[in-house]
Design a protein around this motif. Structure first.
Motif, PDB file in Angstrom:
ATOM      1  N   THR A   1      11.376   6.113  12.904  1.00  0.00           N
ATOM      2  CA  THR A   1      11.164   6.254  14.359  1.00  0.00           C
ATOM      3  C   THR A   1      10.366   7.513  14.676  1.00  0.00           C
ATOM      4  OG1 THR A   1      13.236   7.486  14.566  1.00  0.00           O
ATOM      5  CG2 THR A   1      13.360   5.106  14.921  1.00  0.00           C
TER       6      THR A   1
ATOM      7  N   ALA B   1      20.999  10.635   6.761  1.00  0.00           N
ATOM      8  CA  ALA B   1      20.507  11.137   5.473  1.00  0.00           C
ATOM      9  C   ALA B   1      21.488  12.093   4.820  1.00  0.00           C
ATOM     10  CB  ALA B   1      19.160  11.835   5.678  1.00  0.00           C
TER      11      ALA B   1
ATOM     12  N   ILE C   1      20.777   5.190   9.772  1.00  0.00           N
ATOM     13  CA  ILE C   1      21.263   5.846   8.555  1.00  0.00           C
ATOM     14  C   ILE C   1      21.400   7.344   8.782  1.00  0.00           C
ATOM     15  CG2 ILE C   1      19.177   6.583   7.291  1.00  0.00           C
ATOM     16  CD1 ILE C   1      20.286   4.644   5.029  1.00  0.00           C
TER      17      ILE C   1
ATOM     18  N   ALA D   1      11.925  15.594   7.508  1.00  0.00           N
ATOM     19  CA  ALA D   1      11.770  17.006   7.135  1.00  0.00           C
ATOM     20  C   ALA D   1      12.092  17.183   5.643  1.00  0.00           C
ATOM     21  CB  ALA D   1      12.706  17.847   7.988  1.00  0.00           C
TER      22      ALA D   1
HETATM   23  P1  NAD Z   1       9.689  13.558  13.531  1.00  0.00           P
HETATM   24  O1  NAD Z   1      10.534  14.736  13.907  1.00  0.00           O
HETATM   25  O2  NAD Z   1       8.835  12.941  14.563  1.00  0.00           O
HETATM   26  O3  NAD Z   1      10.610  12.428  12.937  1.00  0.00           O
HETATM   27  C1  NAD Z   1      11.688  12.712  12.091  1.00  0.00           C
HETATM   28  C2  NAD Z   1      12.380  11.429  11.696  1.00  0.00           C
HETATM   29  O4  NAD Z   1      13.442  11.781  10.820  1.00  0.00           O
HETATM   30  C3  NAD Z   1      13.013  10.642  12.838  1.00  0.00           C
HETATM   31  O5  NAD Z   1      12.817   9.276  12.607  1.00  0.00           O
HETATM   32  C4  NAD Z   1      14.494  10.975  12.724  1.00  0.00           C
HETATM   33  O6  NAD Z   1      15.369   9.932  13.157  1.00  0.00           O
HETATM   34  C5  NAD Z   1      14.630  11.119  11.222  1.00  0.00           C
HETATM   35  N1  NAD Z   1      15.787  11.955  10.867  1.00  0.00           N
HETATM   36  C6  NAD Z   1      15.988  13.256  11.169  1.00  0.00           C
HETATM   37  N2  NAD Z   1      17.196  13.662  10.678  1.00  0.00           N
HETATM   38  C7  NAD Z   1      17.740  12.588  10.067  1.00  0.00           C
HETATM   39  C8  NAD Z   1      18.971  12.352   9.388  1.00  0.00           C
HETATM   40  N3  NAD Z   1      19.884  13.324   9.216  1.00  0.00           N
HETATM   41  N4  NAD Z   1      19.184  11.130   8.891  1.00  0.00           N
HETATM   42  C9  NAD Z   1      18.267  10.140   9.020  1.00  0.00           C
HETATM   43  N5  NAD Z   1      17.110  10.292   9.661  1.00  0.00           N
HETATM   44  C10 NAD Z   1      16.843  11.502  10.185  1.00  0.00           C
HETATM   45  O7  NAD Z   1       8.838  14.045  12.270  1.00  0.00           O
HETATM   46  P2  NAD Z   1       7.374  13.547  11.829  1.00  0.00           P
HETATM   47  O8  NAD Z   1       6.358  14.311  12.613  1.00  0.00           O
HETATM   48  O9  NAD Z   1       7.310  12.076  11.829  1.00  0.00           O
HETATM   49  O10 NAD Z   1       7.271  14.128  10.338  1.00  0.00           O
HETATM   50  C11 NAD Z   1       7.953  13.523   9.246  1.00  0.00           C
HETATM   51  C12 NAD Z   1       7.512  14.197   7.960  1.00  0.00           C
HETATM   52  O11 NAD Z   1       6.111  14.021   7.803  1.00  0.00           O
HETATM   53  C13 NAD Z   1       7.729  15.706   7.917  1.00  0.00           C
HETATM   54  O12 NAD Z   1       7.988  16.098   6.592  1.00  0.00           O
HETATM   55  C14 NAD Z   1       6.382  16.276   8.351  1.00  0.00           C
HETATM   56  O13 NAD Z   1       6.174  17.569   7.851  1.00  0.00           O
HETATM   57  C15 NAD Z   1       5.466  15.280   7.685  1.00  0.00           C
HETATM   58  N6  NAD Z   1       4.140  15.186   8.308  1.00  0.00           N
HETATM   59  C16 NAD Z   1       4.007  14.780   9.600  1.00  0.00           C
HETATM   60  C17 NAD Z   1       2.741  14.671  10.146  1.00  0.00           C
HETATM   61  C18 NAD Z   1       2.540  14.201  11.559  1.00  0.00           C
HETATM   62  O14 NAD Z   1       1.384  14.057  11.938  1.00  0.00           O
HETATM   63  N7  NAD Z   1       3.570  13.961  12.322  1.00  0.00           N
HETATM   64  C19 NAD Z   1       1.602  14.977   9.379  1.00  0.00           C
HETATM   65  C20 NAD Z   1       1.772  15.367   8.058  1.00  0.00           C
HETATM   66  C21 NAD Z   1       3.042  15.456   7.532  1.00  0.00           C
END
Ligand code: NAD
Length: 483
Positions: free
Chosen positions: A19, A95, A93, A121
């Motif tokens: 999500t 994590a 879920i 993360a």
């Molecule tokens: P986000 O904060 O938008 O999404 C985080 C997701 O993790 C959510 O779906 C949330 O429900 C889930 N989550 C958080 N804690 C959780 C838990 N305890 N159990 C289960 N699910 C959990 O983050 P994002 O921007 O989508 O980034 C995700 C990863 O991708 C990170 O490592 C970020 O550094 C990397 N990243 C993101 C981008 C970007 O453009 N957004 C670019 C490069 C790398």
């Protein structure tokens, strides 16, 4: 020329963080495009796994909205979208807890490729890896994909590698660097190693210098707090620019095979000379004229984090002796443009006089916008005006070479398909990431120990003044940053 699409094996792909922002903007729309292209065979499934309490139907609605927002309108086909959505499931879920793991296990099928995308993360990587293995959800053939950042220094990268290694073999771990998924970046390898023309010239004897530029127009607004703990060196140089440098500088691998390619990249990283403080310029964008500055965006008035960095890098090996690689990357610059430019030396003896209009040969590899390559060559200026020279590009832009450039998969699509195929060539190996941090750490520690402040530069400019000097003092100039 129509690009060939070879379907991959049937898979169950679980997206932890399904999500989240990355899944919504890149992973899910990308998978839809692969489905549309016929590469994701219909029996394959995508399982979103995240904290929110959603049903399959409500998650499908989120995916529908993501496609509407992030897939070009011309590619949005209502029937195909509904067929794609049928392949989508969701599991709520935790994590770090026990909730949802039994449901996920029950959903997974036997005898299909199992892939797990950790789009969460990095602090959750260990928890997820452990639960996948303890609950018997991942088997010896499963693959995991981990997002950046992979550590913030050598110690944290090692710790992450160790935690993943407890549950997965290196051959199962796909550390993503989306720069390696770009068409042009892969083409760089094809141009170097599938032609006899370039490789004989690809060395100190014939190359004067290399410039690698990744310029962005956006600032850090919206993600200032995260970025402030990172900075351009950690966020861009240690991974993306380093990978580009490796592909230019590496020796020909004995075969186009994951370990052969990665062995050669690793040798380049290990051969990088330590960078002295005179060879680095750090910058931070200022504000004014209605523009918010970096410190406003990061909400840290005392921030010493760099939103721009330029460095002169040298490689200690035979091939690159004395050839500087100038790297720069920054935010709030004048244009969004990423390119690699390889400038060749002068012919050994000039037969045309100084007024002839001679320029060096430059091979420009454009990553964005308009992925493609240009080889700047000298020809005679047409007409009866005597022997005047002019520089013309031999243009290899992909939009012209491929019938429908819109169908060219983006970096994430390509890399996810490689995960399903089990091809690790374009993913970073654990030792590569550690070697990159081992080179980066002392540089960062140096400026932290000295308390260096980055130089302020104007938003919309080419970066700090001192970055110009980095080249000028060597009698060279940066290429203009333009789209
Ligand atoms: P986000 O904060 O938008 O999404 C985080 C997701 O993790 C959510 O779906 C949330 O429900 C889930 N989550 C958080 N804690 C959780 C838990 N305890 N159990 C289960 N699910 C959990 O983050 P994002 O921007 O989508 O980034 C995700 C990863 O991708 C990170 O490592 C970020 O550094 C990397 N990243 C993101 C981008 C970007 O453009 N957004 C670019 C490069 C790398």
């Amino acid at each position: 020329m129509v690009s060939r699409v070879i379907p991959v094996d049937v898979f169950d792909l679980v997206i932890f963080g399904g999500t989240g922002d990355l899944a919504r903007r890149k992973i899910l729309p990308g998978l839809y495009r692969r489905f549309m292209a016929g590469q994701m065979v219909a029996e394959s499934r995508i399982i979103g796994a995240a904290r929110a309490d959603l049903t399959d139907e409500s998650f499908r609605q989120q995916v529908r909205e993501a496609i509407a927002e992030f897939v070009p309108k011309a590619r949005q086909d209502a029937t195909a979208i509904e067929a794609f959505l049928e392949r989508i499931h969701y599991v709520a879920i935790d994590a770090t807890g026990t909730n949802g793991w039994a449901a996920l296990k029950a959903l997974m099928r036997e005898n299909v490729v199992r892939a797990f995308y950790f789009s969460v993360a990095p602090s959750l990587f260990g928890d997820i890896a452990q639960r996948l293995s303890e609950n018997g959800i991942a088997d010896a053939w499963s693959r995991i994909v981990v997002e950046k950042p992979f550590g913030r220094d050598l110690a944290s990268a090692k710790a992450l590698n160790e935690v993943l290694a407890k549950h997965f073999n290196e051959t199962q771990i796909y550390r993503i660097d989306h720069y390696l998924g770009k068409e042009t970046v892969q083409n760089l390898m094809a141009v170097r190693f599938a032609n006899i023309l370039f490789e004989p010239l690809w060395k100190a004897e014939y190359i004067d210098h290399v410039q690698i530029t990744v310029a962005e127009t956006v600032g850090v607004d919206g993600r200032g707090a995260y970025y402030d703990k990172s900075g351009a060196m950690r966020d861009m140089v240690q991974n993306h620019l380093m990978q580009l440098l490796c592909l230019i500088a590496m020796e020909p691998p004995y075969h186009f095979d994951p370990d052969a390619v990665r062995d050669e990249k690793l040798k380049v990283i290990r051969a990088l000379k330590p960078v002295t403080h005179e060879d680095i310029v750090r910058g931070q964008y200022g504000g004014g004229k209605g523009e918010k500055s970096y410190v406003v965006h990061s909400e840290n008035p005392a921030s010493r984090t760099e939103s721009y960095i330029a460095l002169k890098v040298q490689i200690s090996n035979w091939r690159w002796q004395g050839v500087p690689f100038y790297l720069r990357t920054g935010k709030r610059l004048r244009a969004r443009a990423s390119e690699i430019a390889i400038t060749f030396k002068q012919p050994p003896h000039a037969i045309f006089d100084d007024a002839s209009g001679w320029h060096e040969n430059v091979l420009v590899i454009r990553l964005q916008p308009n992925e493609g390559m240009n080889l700047m060559v000298m020809i005679k200026e047409p007409g009866p005006g005597g022997m005047r020279l002019m520089q013309v590009p031999l243009d290899m832009s992909f939009a012209d070479a491929i019938d429908d450039a819109e169908d060219v998969p983006d970096a994430y699509e390509r890399l996810i398909m490689d995960v399903i195929r089990g091809n690790q060539t374009l993913f970073m190996r654990g030792d590569e990431v550690e070697a990159a941090w081992a080179w980066t750490d002392p540089i960062i520690q140096g400026w932290e120990a000295r308390g260096d402040k980055p130089q302020t530069y104007d938003p919309g400019s080419s970066g700090p003044e001192d970055a110009l000097m980095l080249m000028h003092r060597d009698g060279r100039r940066w290429r203009e940053i333009r789209e």
